[in-house]
Enzyme design. Sequence first.
Site, PDB file in Angstrom:
ATOM      1  N   GLU A  93       1.155   0.035   4.933  1.00  0.00           N
ATOM      2  CA  GLU A  93       1.898  -0.699   4.037  1.00  0.00           C
ATOM      3  C   GLU A  93       1.449  -0.157   2.583  1.00  0.00           C
ATOM      4  OE1 GLU A  93       4.084  -2.495   2.758  1.00  0.00           O
ATOM      5  OE2 GLU A  93       4.226  -4.475   3.779  1.00  0.00           O
ATOM      6  N   ASP A  94       2.483   0.023   1.592  1.00  0.00           N
ATOM      7  CA  ASP A  94       2.209   0.535   0.285  1.00  0.00           C
ATOM      8  C   ASP A  94       1.678  -0.607  -0.419  1.00  0.00           C
ATOM      9  OD1 ASP A  94       4.371  -1.272   0.263  1.00  0.00           O
ATOM     10  OD2 ASP A  94       5.926  -0.012  -0.668  1.00  0.00           O
ATOM     11  N   ASP A  97       1.338  -7.839  -2.286  1.00  0.00           N
ATOM     12  CA  ASP A  97       1.403  -8.679  -3.439  1.00  0.00           C
ATOM     13  C   ASP A  97       1.156 -10.167  -3.291  1.00  0.00           C
ATOM     14  OD1 ASP A  97       2.216  -9.059  -6.112  1.00  0.00           O
ATOM     15  OD2 ASP A  97       4.295  -9.790  -5.401  1.00  0.00           O
ATOM     16  N   PHE A 146       3.542  -4.326 -12.427  1.00  0.00           N
ATOM     17  CA  PHE A 146       4.638  -3.788 -11.711  1.00  0.00           C
ATOM     18  C   PHE A 146       4.471  -2.146 -11.473  1.00  0.00           C
ATOM     19  CE2 PHE A 146       8.673  -2.352  -9.677  1.00  0.00           C
ATOM     20  CZ  PHE A 146       8.938  -3.402  -8.505  1.00  0.00           C
ATOM     21  N   ASP A 153       9.277   1.599  -5.442  1.00  0.00           N
ATOM     22  CA  ASP A 153      10.283   1.724  -5.960  1.00  0.00           C
ATOM     23  C   ASP A 153      10.708   0.473  -7.116  1.00  0.00           C
ATOM     24  OD1 ASP A 153      10.793  -0.065  -4.063  1.00  0.00           O
ATOM     25  OD2 ASP A 153      12.929   0.070  -4.436  1.00  0.00           O
ATOM     26  N   ARG A 159      10.710   6.478  -6.656  1.00  0.00           N
ATOM     27  CA  ARG A 159       9.788   6.946  -5.328  1.00  0.00           C
ATOM     28  C   ARG A 159       9.284   8.420  -5.335  1.00  0.00           C
ATOM     29  NH1 ARG A 159      10.746   2.673  -1.593  1.00  0.00           N
ATOM     30  NH2 ARG A 159      12.935   2.041  -1.588  1.00  0.00           N
TER      31      ARG A 159
HETATM   32  P1  IMP Z   1       4.623  -9.575  -0.773  1.00  0.00           P
HETATM   33  O1  IMP Z   1       5.302 -10.112   0.324  1.00  0.00           O
HETATM   34  O2  IMP Z   1       4.817 -10.484  -1.959  1.00  0.00           O
HETATM   35  O3  IMP Z   1       3.195  -9.372  -0.424  1.00  0.00           O
HETATM   36  O4  IMP Z   1       5.568  -8.390  -1.206  1.00  0.00           O
HETATM   37  C1  IMP Z   1       5.221  -6.994  -0.797  1.00  0.00           C
HETATM   38  C2  IMP Z   1       6.452  -6.319  -1.119  1.00  0.00           C
HETATM   39  O5  IMP Z   1       6.897  -6.409  -2.564  1.00  0.00           O
HETATM   40  C3  IMP Z   1       5.982  -4.569  -0.985  1.00  0.00           C
HETATM   41  O6  IMP Z   1       6.131  -4.304   0.288  1.00  0.00           O
HETATM   42  C4  IMP Z   1       6.965  -4.190  -2.059  1.00  0.00           C
HETATM   43  O7  IMP Z   1       8.085  -4.057  -1.488  1.00  0.00           O
HETATM   44  C5  IMP Z   1       7.119  -5.121  -3.241  1.00  0.00           C
HETATM   45  N1  IMP Z   1       6.484  -5.111  -4.291  1.00  0.00           N
HETATM   46  C6  IMP Z   1       5.405  -5.907  -4.656  1.00  0.00           C
HETATM   47  N2  IMP Z   1       4.796  -5.489  -5.918  1.00  0.00           N
HETATM   48  C7  IMP Z   1       5.348  -4.369  -6.129  1.00  0.00           C
HETATM   49  C8  IMP Z   1       5.205  -3.214  -7.274  1.00  0.00           C
HETATM   50  O8  IMP Z   1       4.332  -3.135  -8.049  1.00  0.00           O
HETATM   51  N3  IMP Z   1       6.071  -2.250  -7.141  1.00  0.00           N
HETATM   52  C9  IMP Z   1       6.922  -2.003  -6.191  1.00  0.00           C
HETATM   53  N4  IMP Z   1       7.265  -2.828  -5.136  1.00  0.00           N
HETATM   54  C10 IMP Z   1       6.364  -4.178  -5.236  1.00  0.00           C
HETATM   55 MG    MG Z   2       9.455  -2.421  -1.354  1.00  0.00          MG
END
Ligand code: IMP
Ligand code: MG
Length: 169
Positions: A93-94, A97, A146, A153, A159
């Site tokens: 995973e990138d 959050d 962010f 992205d 990206r």
């Molecule tokens: P979560 O389900 O809230 O943990 O969201 C995770 C997803 O939100 C990631 O896979 C990203 O696609 C997006 N995301 C959350 N924070 C960022 C950020 O700072 N930059 C870019 N994408 C983000």
């Molecule tokens: Mg994303």
Amino acid sequence: MPDVLIDRARILARIAELSTEIRRDVPGDVHFVAVLKGAFVFLADLMRAIEGPVSCDFMVVTSYGAVQQSSGDIVIRKDLEESLQDREVVIVEDIVDSGRTLARLQQILRSRQPRSLRTVCLLDKRSRREVAVAIDYVGFVIPDRFVVGYGLDLDGRYRNLPDISILDE
Ligand code: IMP
Ligand code: MG
């Protein structure tokens, strides 16, 4: 231009450490499951850093909710091509959050009966966690800003930036 938070040299140095940790835990075949699109740059460097047998597969998931916030209800837009049955799987995973996307994904993949299921995540916005989720390998814990670049992205842009940068709207 966005401000650099973690430059490419630091990212690569950390990936070398992560790949060593993963290899220590999984001496045999490692099957990476990368979540597109964000994780493709990370996967490319991680796969070239790790020694020994590896394979990979891809998934595209989208979460319902606003652009910068997810609800945890995920839709599989593109599923894996290979079975996970009895394999040593590592989710790539990138960024995590709220944790909702990853928690749901782990649940889905665990039901496919891998021998083991681990998660490597490059970035962890830990202060925003809403659901408890286990991450075995974390690249960097980052503040609640962010970020874009290195695969990440905003609306499909940025990206290609080589570093991870803070985007101030
Ligand atoms: P979560 O389900 O809230 O943990 O969201 C995770 C997803 O939100 C990631 O896979 C990203 O696609 C997006 N995301 C959350 N924070 C960022 C950020 O700072 N930059 C870019 N994408 C983000
Ligand atoms: Mg994303």
